[in-house]
Design a protein around this motif. Structure first.
Motif, mmCIF file in Angstrom:
data_model
loop_
_atom_site.group_PDB
_atom_site.id
_atom_site.type_symbol
_atom_site.label_atom_id
_atom_site.label_comp_id
_atom_site.label_asym_id
_atom_site.label_seq_id
_atom_site.Cartn_x
_atom_site.Cartn_y
_atom_site.Cartn_z
ATOM 1 N N SER A 228 0.744 -1.149 0.032
ATOM 2 C CA SER A 228 -0.002 0.110 -0.087
ATOM 3 C C SER A 228 0.758 1.236 -0.097
ATOM 4 O O SER A 228 2.117 1.125 0.164
ATOM 5 C CB SER A 228 -0.855 -0.139 1.269
ATOM 6 N N ALA A 229 0.302 2.351 0.032
ATOM 7 C CA ALA A 229 1.110 3.621 -0.075
ATOM 8 C C ALA A 229 2.139 3.646 1.004
ATOM 9 O O ALA A 229 3.354 4.140 0.843
ATOM 10 C CB ALA A 229 0.148 4.981 -0.269
ATOM 11 N N GLN A 291 0.945 -2.673 -7.432
ATOM 12 C CA GLN A 291 1.587 -3.641 -8.299
ATOM 13 C C GLN A 291 3.081 -3.293 -8.721
ATOM 14 O O GLN A 291 3.586 -2.220 -8.315
ATOM 15 C CB GLN A 291 0.746 -3.735 -9.757
ATOM 16 N N PRO A 292 3.911 -4.260 -9.288
ATOM 17 C CA PRO A 292 5.470 -3.905 -9.557
ATOM 18 C C PRO A 292 5.530 -2.529 -10.066
ATOM 19 O O PRO A 292 6.452 -1.931 -9.691
ATOM 20 C CB PRO A 292 5.708 -5.110 -10.408
ATOM 21 N N ALA A 297 9.001 3.043 -7.217
ATOM 22 C CA ALA A 297 9.363 4.133 -6.710
ATOM 23 C C ALA A 297 9.764 4.137 -5.312
ATOM 24 O O ALA A 297 10.193 4.930 -4.635
ATOM 25 C CB ALA A 297 8.223 5.314 -6.493
ATOM 26 N N LYS A 298 9.514 2.620 -4.779
ATOM 27 C CA LYS A 298 9.905 2.364 -3.356
ATOM 28 C C LYS A 298 11.219 2.045 -3.316
ATOM 29 O O LYS A 298 11.470 0.810 -3.767
ATOM 30 C CB LYS A 298 8.872 1.652 -2.568
ATOM 31 N N GLU A 303 15.147 -2.775 -3.755
ATOM 32 C CA GLU A 303 16.535 -3.374 -3.132
ATOM 33 C C GLU A 303 16.189 -4.797 -2.681
ATOM 34 O O GLU A 303 17.155 -5.477 -2.136
ATOM 35 C CB GLU A 303 17.135 -2.422 -1.959
ATOM 36 N N LEU A 304 14.905 -5.025 -2.508
ATOM 37 C CA LEU A 304 14.725 -6.541 -2.270
ATOM 38 C C LEU A 304 15.479 -7.798 -3.306
ATOM 39 O O LEU A 304 15.482 -7.526 -4.283
ATOM 40 C CB LEU A 304 13.132 -7.036 -2.087
#
Length: 344
Positions: A228-229, A291-292, A297-298, A303-304
C-alpha cells in the motif's frame, strides 16, 4: 476504489478479532428449518422440492425449493459460474474504476449481474431486496460472512438464508474447492460434465507439478507480500487456505515474526520493508494494492533480492474456488519455484 480495496485487506485482521461473529446467530434466525443437511449433497429432490445445504458455519441452510435467485460474493459467484450456476447479483470487487471486470470476477460477464456493492463495506440492501433473493452465498474466514457489512447484516440476513464456505481457520485450498463444488452440485451443477472433470484433473496435475518443483529446487524461500502507499504487509502462511495448501505441497515460506492483531500479516513501514529476505515475492494481485510498476518508486522494494532478480509472481490473494481457476494458480506457482534462483 483503491483506498477501499486496500482497506478490505487491512481490516481483515479486525474482522478476525471477532467483530462480526454475531452474524452466526443471525443466520440461524433467518436460515430455515429443522431439516438436516448432509454436507452439501443434492438429495435428488425435484426442482420444486426443498433444498438444504450444511455450510461451513455448521448451519443447515434450507429453502422451500432449489434457489434460483442467488446473490453471492463476487469471487464465490465467479466459482459458481465456472460450474454453470448463474447468480442474479454480486457484492464485492466486481468492476474496476475504468469499467473493466475486477480480477475477482473471473470469467463472469459482469454486465449480466446486478452489482449491489463494489467495495468493502458497501451493500445496497434495497437493490438486494429487489432481486427477491432465495439465497446469499459468500466465504467465511473466521465465522463471519465475508463482505456482508456489520452495520446492515441483520437486515440483509432477514431477506434470505445465507450459506458460507470456509477459506480460513482450518480450511485448506483443496477443502475449500471441494466444499464449493459440493455447493455448486446442490444448486444444479453437473459435476460429471467434461469441463468439470477436466478442470479437476488439471488441478490435481498442477498440484503434482508444485510438489515436483519444490523437490527439484529445494530451499527457495517465498515471501507473501502486499503493498500500500504507506505499508508493506508480509503474510503468514498459516492462516489462509491457499498458503496452507501450498505449504503442504512443499513450498517454503517466510514467516513474519510479529503479526498484527488479526494474525494474518505483519505490517512494515516502507523503511523496514527489507526486514525479511526471500528468493521469490508472491505479490497480492488485488485491485487497489500496489503492483510492481507502482512499487518501482519505493527504494526499499527495489533493493529486495527477489525484486532485483525479477523473481516476482502474482498472488491471487482471494482465489476463485473452482478447480478451473485454481489449477492456473498452481501451474504459475510451480513455474515460479522451478525457475527461481537462490538470491535471499
Amino acid at each position: 476504489m483503491p483506498k477501499s480495496r486496500t482497506s478490505s485487506f487491512t481490516r481483515r485482521g479486525f474482522i478476525a478479532a471477532g467483530g462480526a461473529l454475531g452474524l452466526v446467530a443471525a443466520l440461524a434466525a433467518c436460515g430455515g428449518t429443522d431439516s438436516k443437511g448432509d454436507g452439501g449433497a443434492d438429495k435428488g429432490a425435484a426442482a420444486s422440492g426443498p433444498w438444504t445445504f450444511k455450510d461451513d458455519l455448521g448451519k443447515d441452510v434450507s429453502t422451500k425449493a432449489k434457489p434460483k435467485n442467488i446473490v453471492a460474493f463476487t469471487g464465490t459467484a465467479a466459482a459458481l459460474y465456472d460450474y454453470g450456476v448463474p447468480v442474479k447479483g454480486v457484492f464485492g470487487p466486481t468492476k474496476t474504476a475504468d469499467g473493466k471486470p475486477d480480477v475477482q470476477a473471473g470469467s463472469m460477464d459482469i454486465s449480466k449481474v446486478e452489482i449491489i456493492g463494489n467495495v468493502y463495506d458497501e451493500f445496497n440492501v434495497e437493490k438486494y431486496a429487489a432481486l427477491q433473493p432465495d439465497l446469499l452465498v459468500t466465504n467465511t474466514w473466521d465465522g463471519s460472512y465475508w463482505y456482508v457489512p456489520e452495520a446492515s447484516k441483520d437486515k440483509i440476513l432477514q431477506l434470505a438464508p445465507a450459506a458460507a464456505i470456509s477459506v480460513g481457520g482450518d480450511a485448506t485450498l483443496d477443502k475449500a474447492l471441494e466444499r464449493t463444488a459440493e455447493l455448486a452440485k446442490s444448486l444444479g451443477a453437473d459435476m460429471n460434465d467434461k469441463k468439470a472433470v477436466d478442470a479437476k484433473a488439471r488441478f490435481e496435475a498442477a498440484a503434482a507439478k508444485v510438489r515436483e518443483a519444490t523437490k527439484a529446487n529445494p530451499g527457495i524461500k517465498v515471501l507473501v507480500g502486499s503493498g500500500s502507499a504507506d505499508l508493506f504487509y508480509v503474510s503468514t502462511p498459516d492462516t489462509s487456505a491457499d498458503l496452507k495448501y501450498f505449504k503442504s505441497l512443499g513450498v517454503e515460506f517466510v514467516t513474519p515474526e510479529k503479526l498484527d492483531e488479526g494474525g494474518f500479516f505483519e505490517s512494515l513501514s516502507w523503511e523496514n520493508a527489507g526486514k525479511y529476505k526471500a528468493d521469490v515475492v508472491f505479490l497480492d494481485n488485488r485491485t487497489g494494492t500496489l503492483q510492481p510498476e507502482d512499487l518501482k518508486a519505493k527504494a526499499t522494494w527495489a533493493e529486495l533480492p527477489a525484486v532485483k532478480a525479477g523473481q516476482i509472481t502474482p498472488r491471487v490473494t482471494e482465489p476463485i474456488y473452482s478447480y478451473d481457476k485454481c489449477a492456473v494458480i498452481l501451474e504459475d506457482l510451480a513455474k515460479a519455484i522451478q525457475n527461481a534462483k537462490k538470491v535471499g
